[in-house]
Design an enzyme around this catalytic site. Structure first.
Site, mmCIF file in Angstrom:
data_model
loop_
_atom_site.group_PDB
_atom_site.id
_atom_site.type_symbol
_atom_site.label_atom_id
_atom_site.label_comp_id
_atom_site.label_asym_id
_atom_site.label_seq_id
_atom_site.Cartn_x
_atom_site.Cartn_y
_atom_site.Cartn_z
ATOM 1 N N GLN A 138 0.842 -1.193 0.000
ATOM 2 C CA GLN A 138 0.000 0.000 0.000
ATOM 3 C C GLN A 138 0.880 1.248 0.000
ATOM 4 O O GLN A 138 1.621 1.504 0.961
ATOM 5 C CB GLN A 138 -0.942 0.047 1.204
ATOM 6 C CG GLN A 138 -1.970 1.175 1.036
ATOM 7 C CD GLN A 138 -2.803 1.431 2.268
ATOM 8 O OE1 GLN A 138 -2.284 1.830 3.293
ATOM 9 N NE2 GLN A 138 -4.113 1.218 2.150
ATOM 10 N N TYR A 154 -6.140 11.087 3.941
ATOM 11 C CA TYR A 154 -4.736 11.286 3.591
ATOM 12 C C TYR A 154 -4.608 11.965 2.218
ATOM 13 O O TYR A 154 -5.593 12.394 1.634
ATOM 14 C CB TYR A 154 -3.991 9.956 3.658
ATOM 15 C CG TYR A 154 -3.984 9.381 5.070
ATOM 16 C CD1 TYR A 154 -3.489 10.136 6.142
ATOM 17 C CD2 TYR A 154 -4.509 8.130 5.344
ATOM 18 C CE1 TYR A 154 -3.509 9.639 7.438
ATOM 19 C CE2 TYR A 154 -4.534 7.618 6.644
ATOM 20 C CZ TYR A 154 -4.034 8.378 7.684
ATOM 21 O OH TYR A 154 -4.059 7.892 8.974
ATOM 22 N N ARG A 161 -7.833 2.312 -2.724
ATOM 23 C CA ARG A 161 -8.689 2.259 -1.534
ATOM 24 C C ARG A 161 -9.389 3.588 -1.297
ATOM 25 O O ARG A 161 -8.757 4.645 -1.321
ATOM 26 C CB ARG A 161 -7.866 1.889 -0.301
ATOM 27 C CG ARG A 161 -8.746 1.572 0.913
ATOM 28 C CD ARG A 161 -7.949 1.142 2.117
ATOM 29 N NE ARG A 161 -8.650 0.098 2.845
ATOM 30 C CZ ARG A 161 -8.574 -0.077 4.156
ATOM 31 N NH1 ARG A 161 -7.814 0.716 4.896
ATOM 32 N NH2 ARG A 161 -9.232 -1.057 4.745
#
Length: 374
Positions: A101, A188, A235
């Site tokens: 990730q 984020y 994601r």
């Protein structure tokens, strides 16, 4: 309705997943210092859980400014690449499949974690509120702090970040990963560009939804150039409501979350990415994702869809049976039960998670959870 089992294999991107039970990305803050280097302890942790059909690493910062929590690993130095090679080797020896990730926290950071104590970077100079970051962590000590005020990235710096993501993907390939997942959730950096709340830019990366999605599109195209579209996942955390301000940062609640994320999914489908990962709200009594969104997502995106967030075996089976999802992440349940697929298959009891050892420390609460007896 379908009659698929969680133990039905799933094929995509030339990979065959042995089951539909996934280890989702889980921050554990145990990399070696200095240098945020993956280590033998982390290798043992991932090896233990390689019976998962699919594994995604903890968030892994693509550059030094991408760090928002102490002791999280990176993927930008030769030492980090070598450390991750230990992990991928261990997982592959057990027959597992693992994606890295790729993570940049953007504004969710503190000057003490930034190079030379500089301000964090973000789409716009808007401070993250109602969220804490670890500036020190360990088995006996830890410090939490409010994120520092960020500075706005210039247009040239945004383009430089696209290249940093590409280089991170190159490093992930060198490290032996089977693919990469872009962390575009939980407030984020990529999520900050998408959100109307955190992106007040007036250049080509801000304004309309299409412009706010531009950074994600360019980053996705950059990592596709390294791994190929099918070995890339993205994601999202599409929140539809919150009950307190503290939860806004978890995904940033848009005025039209349905339209925002269905449009994003459509763009990624056009790019041919391998899968979407949806992080659902996971606090106590959090609302379920609307069925209308699950239906629209399935109609819009042609690849596998992974769900995680407060999932039990029962809930996963139901969403699978309804045809909305293909793969399911079990976070803290997998932390406490390294042999989770076997426990599900055989109807065995589950170990409780030790909340005190989730972040930082050593073996305790990391690789010492007991396996079920044969």
């Amino acid at each position: 309705m379908t009659d698929l089992s969680l133990f039905e294999p799933l094929s995509f991107a030339g990979l065959t997943l042995k089951n539909r039970i996934a280890l989702p990305p889980l921050t554990r803050s145990r990399s070696t210092q200095p240098g945020d280097i993956p280590n033998a302890l982390m290798s043992a942790y991932y090896r233990q859980r390689a019976t998962a059909g699919f594994m995604i690493t903890e968030g892994t910062q693509i550059e030094p400014r991408g760090q928002g929590y102490a002791w999280t690993p990176g993927i930008y130095s030769p030492e980090q690449v070598a450390g991750w090679q230990q992990v991928t080797r261990a997982v592959h020896e057990e027959g597992g499949i693992i994606f890295c990730q790729l993570w940049h926290v953007g504004r969710v950071s503190h000057t003490s974690l930034q190079p030379d104590g500089q301000a964090p970077v973000a789409p716009s100079a808007l401070k993250a509120t109602a969220v804490k970051v670890f500036i020190e962590t360990g088995p006996e000590s830890g410090a939490l702090a409010d994120p520092s005020m960020p500075r706005e990235l210039t247009t040239a710096e945004v383009r430089e970040l696209v290249e940093m993501y590409r280089v991170a993907a190159v490093n992930a390939k060198k490290a032996g990963f089977d693919g990469v997942e872009l962390h575009s959730a939980n407030g984020y950096l990529l999520n900050q560009f998408i959100s109307e709340h955190t992106n007040h830019r007036t250049d080509e990366y801000g304004g309309s939804l299409e412009k706010r999605l531009r950074f994600l599109r360019e980053v996705t195209e950059a990592v596709i150039s390294v791994f190929g579209a099918q070995r890339v996942g993205v994601r999202f955390a599409p929140l539809f409501e919150t009950t307190t301000e503290e939860r806004v940062y978890l995904g940033l609640v848009e005025s039209d979350p349905h339209g925002t994320y269905i449009r994003a999914a459509s763009m990624l489908n056009d790019l041919g990415v391998g899968y979407l990962s949806i992080a659902e709200a996971d606090w106590d009594n959090s609302p379920d994702l609307p069925v209308s969104f699950r239906e629209a997502l399935r109609e819009t995106f042609s690849g596998p869809i992974m769900y995680s967030g407060r999932y039990t075996e029962k809930k996963a089976k139901q969403v699978l049976a309804d045809g909305y999802g293909d793969l399911f992440g079990f976070g803290r349940t997998f932390i406490a039960n390294p042999d989770l697929p076997r426990r599900f298959r055989d109807g065995l009891s589950l170990n409780p998670v030790n909340h005190a050892t989730l972040y930082g420390g050593g073996e305790q609460g990391y690789i010492d959870y007991p396996f079920s007896k044969p």
